[in-house]
Design a protein around this motif. Structure first.
Motif, short mmCIF file in Angstrom:
data_model
loop_
_atom_site.label_atom_id
_atom_site.label_comp_id
_atom_site.label_asym_id
_atom_site.label_seq_id
_atom_site.Cartn_x
_atom_site.Cartn_y
_atom_site.Cartn_z
N SER A 72 0.82 -1.22 0.00
CA SER A 72 0.00 0.00 0.00
C SER A 72 0.85 1.27 0.00
N LYS A 73 2.09 1.15 0.46
CA LYS A 73 2.97 2.31 0.52
C LYS A 73 3.97 2.36 -0.63
N MET A 74 3.84 1.42 -1.58
CA MET A 74 4.80 1.33 -2.69
C MET A 74 4.29 2.09 -3.91
N SER A 75 5.21 2.77 -4.59
CA SER A 75 4.88 3.43 -5.86
C SER A 75 4.87 2.39 -6.97
N ALA A 76 4.41 2.80 -8.14
CA ALA A 76 4.40 1.90 -9.29
C ALA A 76 5.82 1.42 -9.62
N SER A 77 6.78 2.34 -9.55
CA SER A 77 8.18 1.98 -9.84
C SER A 77 8.73 1.01 -8.81
N ALA A 78 8.33 1.16 -7.56
CA ALA A 78 8.79 0.26 -6.50
C ALA A 78 8.22 -1.15 -6.71
N ILE A 79 6.95 -1.22 -7.11
CA ILE A 79 6.34 -2.54 -7.40
C ILE A 79 7.04 -3.18 -8.59
N TRP A 80 7.35 -2.37 -9.61
CA TRP A 80 8.10 -2.89 -10.77
C TRP A 80 9.43 -3.47 -10.31
N SER A 81 10.14 -2.71 -9.45
CA SER A 81 11.47 -3.12 -9.02
C SER A 81 11.42 -4.38 -8.15
N SER A 82 10.41 -4.49 -7.28
CA SER A 82 10.37 -5.60 -6.32
C SER A 82 9.72 -6.87 -6.87
N TYR A 83 8.76 -6.71 -7.79
CA TYR A 83 7.99 -7.87 -8.24
C TYR A 83 8.06 -8.10 -9.75
N ILE A 84 7.79 -7.05 -10.51
CA ILE A 84 7.62 -7.23 -11.95
C ILE A 84 8.91 -7.68 -12.62
N ARG A 85 10.05 -7.24 -12.12
CA ARG A 85 11.32 -7.62 -12.75
C ARG A 85 11.54 -9.13 -12.70
N TYR A 86 11.04 -9.78 -11.65
CA TYR A 86 11.17 -11.24 -11.58
C TYR A 86 10.28 -11.91 -12.63
N VAL A 87 9.07 -11.35 -12.80
CA VAL A 87 8.17 -11.87 -13.84
C VAL A 87 8.82 -11.68 -15.21
N GLY A 88 9.36 -10.46 -15.45
CA GLY A 88 10.03 -10.18 -16.72
C GLY A 88 11.23 -11.07 -16.94
N ALA A 89 12.00 -11.30 -15.87
CA ALA A 89 13.18 -12.15 -15.99
C ALA A 89 12.79 -13.58 -16.37
N GLY A 90 11.69 -14.07 -15.79
CA GLY A 90 11.20 -15.40 -16.16
C GLY A 90 10.81 -15.47 -17.62
N ALA A 91 10.17 -14.40 -18.11
CA ALA A 91 9.78 -14.36 -19.52
C ALA A 91 11.01 -14.30 -20.43
N VAL A 92 12.02 -13.49 -20.02
CA VAL A 92 13.26 -13.41 -20.81
C VAL A 92 13.95 -14.77 -20.84
N ALA A 93 13.99 -15.45 -19.68
CA ALA A 93 14.61 -16.79 -19.63
C ALA A 93 13.88 -17.76 -20.55
N ALA A 94 12.54 -17.70 -20.49
CA ALA A 94 11.74 -18.57 -21.37
C ALA A 94 12.05 -18.26 -22.83
N GLY A 95 12.14 -16.96 -23.15
CA GLY A 95 12.47 -16.56 -24.52
C GLY A 95 13.82 -17.10 -24.95
N GLY A 96 14.80 -17.02 -24.04
CA GLY A 96 16.13 -17.53 -24.36
C GLY A 96 16.11 -19.02 -24.63
N PHE A 97 15.40 -19.76 -23.77
CA PHE A 97 15.36 -21.22 -23.94
C PHE A 97 14.53 -21.62 -25.16
N ILE A 98 13.42 -20.91 -25.40
CA ILE A 98 12.62 -21.22 -26.59
C ILE A 98 13.42 -20.94 -27.85
N SER A 99 14.14 -19.82 -27.86
CA SER A 99 15.00 -19.49 -29.00
C SER A 99 16.06 -20.56 -29.19
#
Length: 641
Positions: A272-299
């Motif tokens: 509740s006290k986190m900004s959009a950028s803080a949520i991106w930094s703490s949570y979304i980057r892990y989701v993105g990293a998983g997608a990038v890893a999947a992309g690397g392996f699929i490629s």
């Protein structure tokens, strides 16, 4: 009479042994000169610094071969009055090493900083020198097979484009001026915005109905250039990934987590006290990293049949040297290849700044050889820009980390050893692809392979220092892993190694990202652009989209004239390459001032209502886009360089 352009046999239709290069073997011209060596290493340093800066910010690099071929041709003819295509080929071959090693460095070594440890310049330089050495020399025994025997079968698209520029010669006139124009405008735009702070670089708007998420645009000349180079399709895929993250996942996390009374791992702050950028930094980057890893392996998975055939075919061509004493057939002696492998094995084991042990050193040599062979052939098929370096590096890192852990090298020491071993392999993979491309251009133009092979290492040695300095300076000024320097691939590699070693990682977020990647693959969408958009701030994807839109307008204007369209797109790519390089170089200069605590941003105090307005920044970015379009479509005055 001066020759113009390549003969059609350069593209196939004849046996590779029967192909007569642009400069026949019977003709002798200077190749390794003071001018070609100095210009080559300077361009290598330039593109290494620019790509280190760009890659850490955006996760992308730009090819150096074609812009440096244009610059080399223009400068040699205009400044030195040399009309020597072999000298120009030597310059672009050495310059290509700068871009290659920058990619290898930024994909892996910043992971050490992300873990909160110290990364020394000496470590960066030594890892680069070792990876670059085997990256170049592991291609040597395959050179004849890849470039001569597979002539007309392996396309080497970027090599042929560079060869055309070198052979055409006159392209040095308008082409050189176009790159230089982009360089000056890109640098000037960056100085006024990022340096003098006359307008914002990251205008953003809060969207309150969507849980106060933000929409922003990085108004950087380099992003407009990148967008034009990659085109609208890839730009839209990136933007689509960003929309999912910033208009979907961030509001969702904010909405669901608003009532939590304790922080949710991995964050230590209430949602509740986190900004959009803080949520991106703490949570979304892990989701993105998983997608990038999947992309690397699929490629990598999609490439496996090609990889298997490439390795088998290349091994069939291994050692098929030649007893010919023709200048264009002479390679570095095979003893250098064996010596390079032994040398790297011993130094990676024994040097204190690397010191990965005998098992780690052996794995480095084995994986570097296998993937160097694969990388060289993949570049012949799809070009270096589409070479799945990150996928091959992840595969190497997973195996190396697991083996080191199994042999008792665990914890922080094991993580550092694994990433250092992976960095040498990654640099070798990246360098081998660009080395194969340079040797293909050399074959087409009629250069001497041995001279190019040895000279390319000078580019590696010189550029490693500049790439390392830029990396450390950006970390000192902005912090690797921050919004300003996201370092997406290195963050992913750090997670891969740490995940294998400790298991302390929010795997559920990574798995969600992998699911997104698989979804994209099932929908037949290119995974990596979407994954990068998911991982990076929306500001970057929006900035890149603007460049893609400029490309659309150029395509539409000349859609009824294919020859003119090809010419204008090539001109636009040269202009965009100049913008990227100019922005990056000036960005490094500004970072130097920031490192020295010298504030040159006087614009922030002049009419802050205007200089601090996001609308001012957007208006000026649109004006830059209009200028790019007008310069690209403008009719050139024909002139000889």
């Amino acid at each position: 009479m001066e020759k113009r352009g390549l003969d059609h046999s350069a593209y196939g239709g004849v046996n590779g042994e029967d192909y007569i290069p642009y400069i026949p073997a019977s003709e002798a011209m200077p190749e390794v000169t003071v001018v070609s060596l100095v210009m080559g290493v300077l361009f290598a340093a330039l593109f290494a610094a620019a790509n280190t800066y760009l890659g850490l910010k955006v996760g992308m690099t730009i090819a150096a071969g074609i812009p440096s071929a244009v610059l080399a041709t223009g400068i040699l003819k205009g400044l030195f009055k040399h009309n020597n295509v072999l000298e120009a080929n030597m310059i672009q071959s050495i310059a290509a090493m700068g871009e290659a090693l920058a990619g290898g460095i930024i994909f892996t070594l910043p992971a050490i900083i992300i873990w909160g440890l110290e990364l020394k310049l000496s470590t960066i330089i030594v890892a680069t020198l070792l990876g670059g050495l085997i990256g170049i020399f592991f291609v040597v025994p395959l050179r004849k097979y890849l470039t001569v025997e597979e002539h007309g079968k392996l396309i080497f698209p970027e090599s042929m484009a560079a060869a055309e520029i070198l052979a055409t010669g006159s392209s040095g006139g308008t082409g050189f001026k176009t790159v230089l124009t982009g360089l000056l405008y890109g640098g000037g735009y960056k100085l006024l915005s990022g340096g003098f702070a006359l307008w914002m670089e990251e205008p953003e708007w809060t969207i309150k109905p969507l849980q106060s998420t933000v929409f922003g645009v990085d108004t950087l000349a380099s992003l407009a250039g990148v967008g034009f180079i990659i085109g609208i399709e890839a730009a839209l895929y990136m933007f689509a990934g960003a929309l999912v993250a910033w208009f979907g996942l961030i509001p969702l996390i904010k909405y669901v987590g608003a009532g939590l009374t304790t922080p949710l791992f991995p964050s230590t702050t209430l949602i509740s006290k986190m900004s959009a950028s803080a949520i991106w930094s703490s949570y979304i980057r892990y989701v993105g990293a998983g997608a990038v890893a999947a992309g690397g392996f699929i490629s990598l998975g999609r490439s496996l049949p090609t990889i298997g055939r490439s390795f088998k075919s290349a091994m069939g061509g291994l050692g098929k040297g030649t007893d010919s004493d023709k200048r264009t057939d002479i390679d570095a002696p095979i003893i250098w290849v064996i010596g390079a492998a032994v040398f790297v094995f011993l130094l990676a084991w024994l040097l204190p700044m690397i010191s990965i042990g005998p098992i780690g050193s052996l794995l480095v040599v084995v994986f570097a050889f296998f993937f160097a062979v694969v990388s060289a052939r993949m570049c012949g098929i799809v070009g270096a820009s589409n070479n799945p370096v990150s996928g091959m590096t992840i595969a190497s890192l997973l195996f190396i980390t697991a083996v080191l852990k199994a042999t008792g090298l665990t914890g922080q020491q094991g993580m550092v050893a694994a990433i250092l071993a992976g960095s040498i392999v990654c640099i070798a993979i990246a360098v081998s692809g660009d080395a194969a491309q340079a040797l293909k251009t050399t074959h087409i133009i009629g250069g001497t392979p041995k001279r190019v092979e040895f000279s390319m290492y000078a580019g590696v040695a010189f550029a490693s220092v500049f790439s390392g300095l830029v990396l450390l300076m950006l970390n000192h000024t902005y912090g690797i892993g921050s919004d300003a320097v996201a370092a997406p691939q290195a963050t992913l590699m750090s997670m891969v190694v740490k995940g294998v070693m400790t298991g302390q990682i929010p795997w559920i977020l990574v798995i969600i990202g992998v699911t997104f990647g698989v979804m994209c693959a099932l929908m037949r969408l290119p995974v990596l652009p979407v994954a990068l958009g998911l991982y990076l701030p929306i500001h970057l994807s929006a900035g890149i989209l603007v460049g893609g839109l400029i490309r659309v307008f150029v395509d539409r204007k000349f859609r009824n004239n294919s020859d003119q369209l090809k010419e204008k797109v090539e001109k636009g790519i040269l202009l965009a390459s100049g913008l990227v390089a100019g922005d990056a170089i000036m960005g490094i200069v500004i970072a130097v001032f920031a490192t020295l605590s010298i504030n040159i941003g006087f614009g922030a105090n002049i009419l802050p209502g205007i200089t601090g307005s996001p609308y001012t920044a957007m208006l000026l970015y649109i004006l830059l886009a209009v200028w790019m379009y007008r310069v690209t479509v403008k009719k050139d005055t024909k002139q000889n360089g």
